[in-house]
Design a protein around this motif. Sequence first.
Motif, PDB file in Angstrom:
ATOM      1  N   ILE A  81      27.554  80.607  38.337  1.00 47.83           N
ATOM      2  CA  ILE A  81      26.481  78.827  39.079  1.00 47.83           C
ATOM      3  C   ILE A  81      27.186  78.391  40.184  1.00 47.83           C
ATOM      4  O   ILE A  81      27.893  78.207  39.658  1.00 47.83           O
ATOM      5  CB  ILE A  81      25.665  78.712  37.305  1.00 47.83           C
ATOM      6  N   ASP A  82      25.698  78.217  40.836  1.00 50.46           N
ATOM      7  CA  ASP A  82      26.369  77.893  42.274  1.00 50.46           C
ATOM      8  C   ASP A  82      25.384  76.131  41.318  1.00 50.46           C
ATOM      9  O   ASP A  82      24.344  75.648  41.314  1.00 50.46           O
ATOM     10  CB  ASP A  82      25.568  77.600  43.013  1.00 50.46           C
ATOM     11  N   LEU A  83      26.409  74.980  40.934  1.00 52.53           N
ATOM     12  CA  LEU A  83      26.021  73.734  40.535  1.00 52.53           C
ATOM     13  C   LEU A  83      25.138  73.487  41.549  1.00 52.53           C
ATOM     14  O   LEU A  83      23.668  72.874  40.567  1.00 52.53           O
ATOM     15  CB  LEU A  83      27.465  73.224  40.119  1.00 52.53           C
ATOM     16  N   GLN A  84      25.450  73.958  42.554  1.00 56.05           N
ATOM     17  CA  GLN A  84      24.888  73.099  44.499  1.00 56.05           C
ATOM     18  C   GLN A  84      23.562  73.296  43.751  1.00 56.05           C
ATOM     19  O   GLN A  84      22.406  72.485  43.415  1.00 56.05           O
ATOM     20  CB  GLN A  84      25.115  73.123  45.353  1.00 56.05           C
ATOM     21  N   THR A  85      23.230  75.027  43.591  1.00 60.92           N
ATOM     22  CA  THR A  85      21.816  74.940  43.399  1.00 60.92           C
ATOM     23  C   THR A  85      21.283  74.561  42.668  1.00 60.92           C
ATOM     24  O   THR A  85      20.090  74.247  42.717  1.00 60.92           O
ATOM     25  CB  THR A  85      21.988  76.321  44.451  1.00 60.92           C
ATOM     26  N   VAL A  86      21.880  75.122  41.693  1.00 57.78           N
ATOM     27  CA  VAL A  86      21.504  74.594  40.182  1.00 57.78           C
ATOM     28  C   VAL A  86      20.825  73.207  40.653  1.00 57.78           C
ATOM     29  O   VAL A  86      18.909  72.874  39.993  1.00 57.78           O
ATOM     30  CB  VAL A  86      22.152  74.724  39.214  1.00 57.78           C
ATOM     31  N   ALA A  87      21.826  71.913  41.049  1.00 53.98           N
ATOM     32  CA  ALA A  87      20.831  70.965  40.937  1.00 53.98           C
ATOM     33  C   ALA A  87      19.568  70.626  41.835  1.00 53.98           C
ATOM     34  O   ALA A  87      19.013  69.228  41.896  1.00 53.98           O
ATOM     35  CB  ALA A  87      22.172  70.019  41.928  1.00 53.98           C
ATOM     36  N   ILE A  88      19.852  71.435  42.955  1.00 50.52           N
ATOM     37  CA  ILE A  88      18.817  71.238  44.275  1.00 50.52           C
ATOM     38  C   ILE A  88      18.051  71.572  43.563  1.00 50.52           C
ATOM     39  O   ILE A  88      16.362  70.714  43.782  1.00 50.52           O
ATOM     40  CB  ILE A  88      18.745  72.129  45.265  1.00 50.52           C
ATOM     41  N   LEU A  89      17.588  73.067  42.784  1.00 52.00           N
ATOM     42  CA  LEU A  89      16.240  73.233  42.278  1.00 52.00           C
ATOM     43  C   LEU A  89      15.868  72.268  41.135  1.00 52.00           C
ATOM     44  O   LEU A  89      14.816  72.194  41.392  1.00 52.00           O
ATOM     45  CB  LEU A  89      16.752  75.103  41.712  1.00 52.00           C
ATOM     46  N   SER A  90      16.908  72.288  40.306  1.00 51.15           N
ATOM     47  CA  SER A  90      16.254  71.344  39.109  1.00 51.15           C
ATOM     48  C   SER A  90      15.653  70.103  39.585  1.00 51.15           C
ATOM     49  O   SER A  90      14.671  69.862  39.173  1.00 51.15           O
ATOM     50  CB  SER A  90      17.535  70.826  38.321  1.00 51.15           C
ATOM     51  N   GLN A  91      15.858  69.502  40.675  1.00 53.56           N
ATOM     52  CA  GLN A  91      15.221  68.118  41.120  1.00 53.56           C
ATOM     53  C   GLN A  91      14.216  68.574  41.800  1.00 53.56           C
ATOM     54  O   GLN A  91      13.086  67.953  41.636  1.00 53.56           O
ATOM     55  CB  GLN A  91      16.414  67.952  42.203  1.00 53.56           C
ATOM     56  N   LYS A  92      14.073  69.655  42.789  1.00 51.31           N
ATOM     57  CA  LYS A  92      12.713  70.434  42.380  1.00 51.31           C
ATOM     58  C   LYS A  92      11.634  70.146  41.380  1.00 51.31           C
ATOM     59  O   LYS A  92      10.395  70.166  41.284  1.00 51.31           O
ATOM     60  CB  LYS A  92      12.833  71.534  43.815  1.00 51.31           C
ATOM     61  N   GLU A  93      12.135  70.773  40.399  1.00 50.75           N
ATOM     62  CA  GLU A  93      11.511  71.002  39.223  1.00 50.75           C
ATOM     63  C   GLU A  93      10.848  70.189  38.510  1.00 50.75           C
ATOM     64  O   GLU A  93       9.791  70.082  38.377  1.00 50.75           O
ATOM     65  CB  GLU A  93      12.463  71.782  38.293  1.00 50.75           C
ATOM     66  N   VAL A  94      11.940  69.187  38.187  1.00 53.76           N
ATOM     67  CA  VAL A  94      11.473  67.796  38.403  1.00 53.76           C
ATOM     68  C   VAL A  94      10.618  67.103  38.875  1.00 53.76           C
ATOM     69  O   VAL A  94       9.149  66.797  38.472  1.00 53.76           O
ATOM     70  CB  VAL A  94      13.091  66.628  38.206  1.00 53.76           C
ATOM     71  N   ARG A  95      10.195  67.698  40.340  1.00 59.69           N
ATOM     72  CA  ARG A  95       9.180  66.844  40.901  1.00 59.69           C
ATOM     73  C   ARG A  95       7.979  67.587  40.579  1.00 59.69           C
ATOM     74  O   ARG A  95       7.187  67.279  40.504  1.00 59.69           O
ATOM     75  CB  ARG A  95      10.254  66.680  42.408  1.00 59.69           C
ATOM     76  N   ASP A  96       8.035  68.727  40.892  1.00 60.02           N
ATOM     77  CA  ASP A  96       6.963  69.862  40.247  1.00 60.02           C
ATOM     78  C   ASP A  96       6.550  69.066  39.164  1.00 60.02           C
ATOM     79  O   ASP A  96       5.289  68.675  39.413  1.00 60.02           O
ATOM     80  CB  ASP A  96       7.334  71.326  40.167  1.00 60.02           C
ATOM     81  N   ALA A  97       7.298  69.013  38.596  1.00 57.52           N
ATOM     82  CA  ALA A  97       6.921  68.842  36.696  1.00 57.52           C
ATOM     83  C   ALA A  97       6.056  67.326  36.598  1.00 57.52           C
ATOM     84  O   ALA A  97       5.142  67.096  35.994  1.00 57.52           O
ATOM     85  CB  ALA A  97       8.213  68.642  35.498  1.00 57.52           C
ATOM     86  N   THR A  98       6.900  66.174  37.068  1.00 60.55           N
ATOM     87  CA  THR A  98       6.245  65.029  37.117  1.00 60.55           C
ATOM     88  C   THR A  98       5.388  64.747  38.153  1.00 60.55           C
ATOM     89  O   THR A  98       4.512  63.848  37.608  1.00 60.55           O
ATOM     90  CB  THR A  98       7.511  64.295  37.861  1.00 60.55           C
TER      91      THR A  98
END
Lengths: 277, 783, 159
Positions: free
Chosen positions: A2-19
């Motif tokens: 798992i590429d944690l950096q990728t996960v961090a970037i995408l999670s952030q995008k998801e948080v953004r979308d979700a909020t």
Amino acid sequence: MIDLQTVAILSQKEVRDATKSRWLLMFGVGFAVIASALSWMALSGLGSFGVAGFGRTTASMVNMVLLIVPLMGLTLGALAIASERERGALAYLMSQPVTAFEILLSKYLGVAAALIAALLVGFGISGILVVLRGGSSNAGDFLALVGLTVLLALSSLSIGFLLSAGLRRGATAIGLSVFLWLTLAFFSDLGLMGTAVTLDIGVRELLFMALANPLQVYKLATILSIKNDLEVLGPAGVYAMRTYGDALLPILMALFVVWVIAPLGVGFLIFKRRGAF
Amino acid sequence: MLNSRAGKITSTIATLIVLMAVGSTISSIRAQSSGSIESDRGSYSTFQDALDASQDGDVLTVTSGTHTGNFVIDKSVTVQGVDWPTFDGGGVGNVFTIEAPNVVITGLIIQNSGNKLNSEDAGIEANAPGVVIDGNRIQNTLFGIYLKQAPNGDIRNNVITGMDLEVQRRGDGIRVWYSSDTVIENNDVSLVRDVVLWYSERLTVRNNDIHDGRYGLHFMYDDDALVENNRLTGNSVGAFLMYSRRLQMIGNVVGDNRGPSGYGIGLKDLDDAYVEGNLFADNRVGAYVDNSPRERDSKVEFIDNVFVLNDFGVRLMPSVKRNQYTGNSFVDNQEQVQVAGRGTIEENDWAVDGIGNYWSDYAGFDADNDGVGDVIYKSEKLFENLTDKHPKLRLLTFSPVTQAVDFAAKSFPFVRPEPKLTDPSPLVQPGTVPGLLLDKKVFAWKTLLASLAFVGLAGVVARIGSTKGERNTEQKEAVEPVEPTDPVGGNVIEVIDLSRSFGDVRALQNLTFNLASGEGLALWGNNGAGKTTAIRCILGQVSYEGSVSICGIDVAAKGKLARAKVGLVPQEISFHDDLTVLDTMRLYTKLRKSNHDEGSALLERLSLAPHLSKQVRQLSGGLRQRLALAIALLGDPPILLLDEPTANLDAAARQDFLALLEDLKAEGKALVFASHRPGEVLRLADRVLLLDQGKLVAESEPEDLMTRIGALPKMRIEVGLRNVESAMTALSNDKFETSANRTGVYVTVAPGEKALPIKTLVDAGIPVVDFDLEGTGKGDIDD
Amino acid sequence: MSTPKRVGILLLMIIGALSLIACQSEVDIETTPEIAYGEVICEQCGMIVSEEAQAAAYRLPDGNLRIFDDLGDMVLYHRLNGEDVHIFWVHDYQTGEWMHAPDAFFVATEDLVTPMGHGIAAFTYEAGAEHLANEHSAPIYRWDELLEAPLADLPRHID
């Protein structure tokens, strides 16, 4: 890997979308309003007897959480993949150098973070309300209630993801998640009642059947951690206490963790097969 | 002289001071060991000596110290402690045994009795009337105070703490046995089994705090007792009141009494019990009533009590009759009133003289504002009815289904149970029990802190989700250097025997091709021909048979690594429409492990720089495709994959876009694109794969394909009859396909090059009179 | 609904019912009573049964158990309800072992403190009973006598 950096970037995008999602906003506001209203009513009704506080009014809180939180988790989870698949955004994302697991994990983390934030706002506001209006509250009880509610949200979200993994229409996802919510919150318990009465099954069987529902796992775990006893749940509760004793809470927590991980795991397998289309 | 006298005096004083100091030190040492005992008979060094020497009516004052032993007080003396002298039983028998009447014990610490239940070892055992036990600390004793046939006793202001044993092995904090007219007041009793009051009449139990035991109070055969203003909390049963008459229980706080048989109070075989103004809160059962009253002409009254948050407010055995409930408040109990077992509780009154009780589940109204609801209260909840019949269903308590069931019963009368009880005059406002609180008011700062932390945490999440947060993280993150794409001499894409099928449908069959840097490959075919499937396979987005490798990387095995070598431009890109161009670019810059400079350069090159702060939704189709291309180029991938990249663009935008792609191809990018536009194919492709229903029909040069499918337009250029021949020659020299046609020539033209033949002719000095397009085959070759 | 489907459902129901029946373990009505001390409630007085030495119980022919916190409560309850009893169980006052009530010798005295004040002790051997009886000048009963003894003869609290 798992590429944690990728996960961090995408999670952030998801948080953004979700909020930005109106679903989350709707649920979050609804939850905050109801939680605060419940606390407020408890304070005005029970404050004069010195029994207004999170440990004391667990019943109404548990009841409210059982009703709202699974709906939140299931719907947001069900939308998470299906709606992006419908828009084609998922296909585009999956053409990038990321793995399916990274995408699923990021989505889960992102939506979970947003969902938990919404719950924390609700609990936070009602907590502040209770304390400032002079309600009694055991911080441990409060934390237990919040912690377990977060777990319930996570497991509902996992189940939502499981639904979503195989769907490609937002509307279908919403419909199915609402149906599943009705099942978990009402139909399964009704079925349980019917079975228990007509077949006259024993408390042990009843308990096991009930624990197949994560909502019941939440209920038992919450009451157990706040009241230190399941007496209030009648013979089946007493049976659980007597049979498992101190191991009961760890068992319930383990069940809960299974309810978080297993649906997500199966969801991942489906997602991996099904892909972006 | 004077000096010497003064010196003597000084030294004398000094000596005195020293002596006094030594003396006081010695006496204080003695006090530490055994204290001092002063009595009317003199001073004694041991308590036993003082006791032996004492006579009735003496006062023994014990100042501090520790006295170990089992003391029998057989004279009517007062033992009075100063500075908490300690009496220690040494773990054997009673600490004090009182055999004389009217003994007073006050101000002592009494500890460490024996721990044998058979011998009922106690801190104080009194076998004589009129003892006063006032203001002592009795700790770690099996029984605290035991009045055994010792009437008229007075037990006040003591703090009694039992032994930290299993509850069955503990003794009773206070046991009153055949000792009528005893007063028990202001004591704090904990860590004991019970406070037992048996066979004693006219007891007064007032202002005590009895907690964390088994039975807070256990009355048996005690007529005319008064139980007033006590706190009975955290026991199994707050007060078990049995076999007594005329017991009054007034103004007590009874709460948190739980466990398998937890009751706030239990009434068994009580006649004429009077229960008024108590708070019953958060017990398993607030009040349990069994066979009370037992005599025909007696009753049990519950007046102005508050039952709140109990699992069961009141539990009545079915045989119970002649209970009167008036002015009580039943607030948020799981079940307000329960009938334990089959049977009815009809012969009880739920209103007296037109005053009923407050029920928090009452749904009526009070139009005339007299405080009494205008509709009678009926307790007829279906779920309660079900759980009373099938207690195991209580497992579903708190579940939303309980409300659903009750709602159903309300809506459909045929499933509504018989009402368990009816209150003809329900109160609309809950009553109060002034001054009675279960939890003392404390400022719950920990909860406040937790709540604030929760809101703060939510704020952090919101910030992560905001664009601002994204900027911040970007500045902090170190971007990994981009791997240079190795200039492979050979093929960047190798596809061998690629097949994909869903069920019976073969979306792709045995496709084999390869591609080198700087080459353009078109996938040609109708919708459903397999173009898009091929692209998805190359990206590793779907499963397939055969092999696809990109820059030597097996896509099936290492899709992520392979995708890093490919930039995709889809037909219509689905971005996050509310992100700005810049933020979109940032997101993918990070995702593709590129860096800020490259991103900026690409935005500049693709003329997106003026649009950075626009939201993606505001971009025109052409700009969106440019943005897609910019993203595809992040990380400088050797391969560009395009799926109908210009399908949604207008003519001008299409030309611009194709020009960009031509440049990129010239720079060495390998291009694979799906298309059904001849124009694109001719401009970008070196080879064309003609697909039909998943099969490779032909691989050819673009022009061959175009000709073959009659796709190329012919241009008829009118040059005048005499110029036809020279025109043919000029055009042929410039590699145009020509044929003569009376006064003009036909020229096959590639899309986007329609001006070229005219230019050739003009350059050759041949005047062009007019031109037409015809034979455009597919019809939509180009604009 | 199609016939095979109906048959299938019927089969499922039968299997379910059978398995439920199979799950219910047979109670051996001869075994000594098992009591969860500190949790179970006395059938007669509703209090928690916590003192093992004083607890008593009887088993009905169907295997069900009635549990009491005081031997006297068992006598009282049986007088009030008159159930058909398979076996009465009491604890030996000296050894604390379970024994059949009809085999025991009983001493009833107010001086004995029992959870509900009935003051009855059961003995396996007559000698033990005699010793206590002499000490408190109390009579010795056999089980049948105890069940039928006139109320006035017993310590005051069985009323």
